[in-house]
Enzyme design. Sequence first.
Site, mmCIF file in Angstrom:
data_model
loop_
_atom_site.group_PDB
_atom_site.id
_atom_site.type_symbol
_atom_site.label_atom_id
_atom_site.label_comp_id
_atom_site.label_asym_id
_atom_site.label_seq_id
_atom_site.Cartn_x
_atom_site.Cartn_y
_atom_site.Cartn_z
ATOM 1 N N LYS A 80 -5.932 11.246 -16.943
ATOM 2 C CA LYS A 80 -6.863 10.361 -16.244
ATOM 3 C C LYS A 80 -7.111 9.154 -17.133
ATOM 4 O O LYS A 80 -6.918 9.225 -18.356
ATOM 5 C CB LYS A 80 -8.189 11.099 -16.017
ATOM 6 N N GLY A 184 -22.106 9.124 -0.445
ATOM 7 C CA GLY A 184 -21.010 8.205 -0.763
ATOM 8 C C GLY A 184 -20.017 8.131 0.379
ATOM 9 O O GLY A 184 -19.243 9.060 0.607
ATOM 10 N N ASN A 187 -14.053 5.121 0.265
ATOM 11 C CA ASN A 187 -12.704 5.373 0.783
ATOM 12 C C ASN A 187 -12.534 6.777 1.341
ATOM 13 O O ASN A 187 -11.970 6.955 2.419
ATOM 14 C CB ASN A 187 -11.675 5.149 -0.329
ATOM 15 N N VAL A 188 -13.013 7.767 0.599
ATOM 16 C CA VAL A 188 -12.844 9.152 1.060
ATOM 17 C C VAL A 188 -14.000 9.563 1.975
ATOM 18 O O VAL A 188 -13.778 10.042 3.089
ATOM 19 C CB VAL A 188 -12.746 10.132 -0.135
HETATM 20 P P1 NAD Z 1 -15.089 4.852 -3.553
HETATM 21 O O1 NAD Z 1 -15.496 4.026 -4.731
HETATM 22 O O2 NAD Z 1 -14.270 4.249 -2.482
HETATM 23 O O3 NAD Z 1 -16.367 5.495 -2.865
HETATM 24 C C1 NAD Z 1 -17.441 5.998 -3.584
HETATM 25 C C2 NAD Z 1 -18.694 5.502 -2.885
HETATM 26 O O4 NAD Z 1 -19.819 6.121 -3.488
HETATM 27 C C3 NAD Z 1 -18.884 3.990 -3.008
HETATM 28 O O5 NAD Z 1 -19.065 3.443 -1.726
HETATM 29 C C4 NAD Z 1 -20.130 3.855 -3.901
HETATM 30 O O6 NAD Z 1 -20.892 2.729 -3.543
HETATM 31 C C5 NAD Z 1 -20.849 5.148 -3.611
HETATM 32 N N1 NAD Z 1 -21.764 5.608 -4.649
HETATM 33 C C6 NAD Z 1 -21.647 5.547 -5.989
HETATM 34 N N2 NAD Z 1 -22.701 6.132 -6.588
HETATM 35 C C7 NAD Z 1 -23.495 6.575 -5.593
HETATM 36 C C8 NAD Z 1 -24.728 7.283 -5.566
HETATM 37 N N3 NAD Z 1 -25.363 7.639 -6.676
HETATM 38 N N4 NAD Z 1 -25.263 7.600 -4.368
HETATM 39 C C9 NAD Z 1 -24.636 7.266 -3.218
HETATM 40 N N5 NAD Z 1 -23.459 6.584 -3.186
HETATM 41 C C10 NAD Z 1 -22.908 6.243 -4.357
HETATM 42 O O7 NAD Z 1 -14.370 6.149 -4.163
HETATM 43 P P2 NAD Z 1 -13.497 7.210 -3.374
HETATM 44 O O8 NAD Z 1 -12.071 6.884 -3.576
HETATM 45 O O9 NAD Z 1 -14.028 7.389 -2.006
HETATM 46 O O10 NAD Z 1 -13.793 8.509 -4.233
HETATM 47 C C11 NAD Z 1 -15.023 9.214 -4.102
HETATM 48 C C12 NAD Z 1 -15.041 10.404 -5.045
HETATM 49 O O11 NAD Z 1 -13.956 11.268 -4.737
HETATM 50 C C13 NAD Z 1 -14.880 10.050 -6.534
HETATM 51 O O12 NAD Z 1 -15.598 10.983 -7.306
HETATM 52 C C14 NAD Z 1 -13.394 10.236 -6.765
HETATM 53 O O13 NAD Z 1 -13.109 10.516 -8.107
HETATM 54 C C15 NAD Z 1 -13.140 11.444 -5.890
HETATM 55 N N6 NAD Z 1 -11.742 11.542 -5.454
HETATM 56 C C16 NAD Z 1 -11.140 10.527 -4.787
HETATM 57 C C17 NAD Z 1 -9.819 10.660 -4.386
HETATM 58 C C18 NAD Z 1 -9.096 9.580 -3.621
HETATM 59 O O14 NAD Z 1 -8.020 9.843 -3.076
HETATM 60 N N7 NAD Z 1 -9.652 8.377 -3.501
HETATM 61 C C19 NAD Z 1 -9.119 11.827 -4.687
HETATM 62 C C20 NAD Z 1 -9.784 12.864 -5.338
HETATM 63 C C21 NAD Z 1 -11.101 12.723 -5.727
#
Ligand code: NAD
Length: 348
Positions: A80, A184, A187-188
């Site tokens: 990572k 949150g 994206n996911v």
């Molecule tokens: P992202 O940045 O697109 O979305 C995260 C969202 O959470 C953002 O909109 C942000 O504003 C919000 N956020 C941050 N802190 C917050 C809080 N305290 N309270 C409420 N909202 C908050 O990221 P993502 O790609 O959607 O990933 C989300 C999580 O899933 C992360 O922990 C990431 O490591 C994990 N993840 C993502 C993927 C992937 O394919 N993108 C894969 C595995 C794990």
Amino acid sequence: MPVFTHPEFDAHEQVCFRFDRASGLKAIIAVHNTRLGKGLGGCRMWPYASDDEALTDVLRLSRGMTYKAALAGLPQGGGKSVIIGDPRHDKTPALIQAMGRFVHSLGGSYVVAEDSGTSVADMRLMAAETPYVGGLADAASIAAGRTGDPSPATALGVFIGIQAAVRAKLGRDDLKGLRVAIQGVGNVGGRLARHLSEAGAKLWVTDLHLPAVERCVRELGAHGVPMDVVQSLDVDVFAPCAMGAVLNDHSIHQLKARIVAGAANNQLARPKHDHALLERGILYAPDYVINAGGIIDIFYEGPNYDEATVNAHLQRIGHTLTQIFEHSAREKRPTGEIADRMAEAIFR
Ligand code: NAD
């Protein structure tokens, strides 16, 4: 800042630091274990409050990737990287290119992919500096409408995992009327909200970024809630889809949900919180098992990408979780501990 004696250090094979004066890049790459293959994992950009906070994150996240790849049945190791900075204000092409050169300097022991705070466009910029970039769609895939963004597969995997958890804990197969709180909706989380809404679930959502909440309210009929109440709502499922360490001494006692199942990495603040969830009768879907859709998708990315094959592999997330839930119930041990044991049997 100690490394080898750091509480999160777990025999990581490599921990590398980089400062690039010209672009202002401050980054850390950690490679946890390459026994099953190259250490693949996302690059997270976040305004960490301290260097130690960034190191803690990268050590924990890279370790999680080893366990994730093993239980996802992939021939890959765990790595990572983190960039210290605010993606909305500090990200520049020069900084991302410098990160690409940093990745290249490890000679392939680490393969970078997208994560929170970085995008497919960033991966393309890095790919001009290094071949060690995962999950980039080739020209044919792009022409067919694919982007290489792993988030849709991650969201689908989490949705499949929630179905498995609901079956195990609530004894029901459909999600109609299921009450889910999502922390949150990026994206996911945003895509997960859509899957759940299509399956008839009722949603409560929160996010730091208000437009993301407004979109779910407008398009899916979700209820927008303040950030500090999302974990204490009276719902069936709490789905953490933002940052890590959300399951801690404080939040676990506030939870009313009977299931915790979401995409965020490293949801447990400490391993003991796994036990605390079990004691409270809350079924926890181990984060690295339920959110493996992204690395599964990245694994298949390339000229022979086949959505049906990927979706079949994503379904295995549900089967693996069901196995974990059954072991946990039989042995009265926490689900995270059971998952760790299953993963270690594969990669050690
Ligand atoms: P992202 O940045 O697109 O979305 C995260 C969202 O959470 C953002 O909109 C942000 O504003 C919000 N956020 C941050 N802190 C917050 C809080 N305290 N309270 C409420 N909202 C908050 O990221 P993502 O790609 O959607 O990933 C989300 C999580 O899933 C992360 O922990 C990431 O490591 C994990 N993840 C993502 C993927 C992937 O394919 N993108 C894969 C595995 C794990």
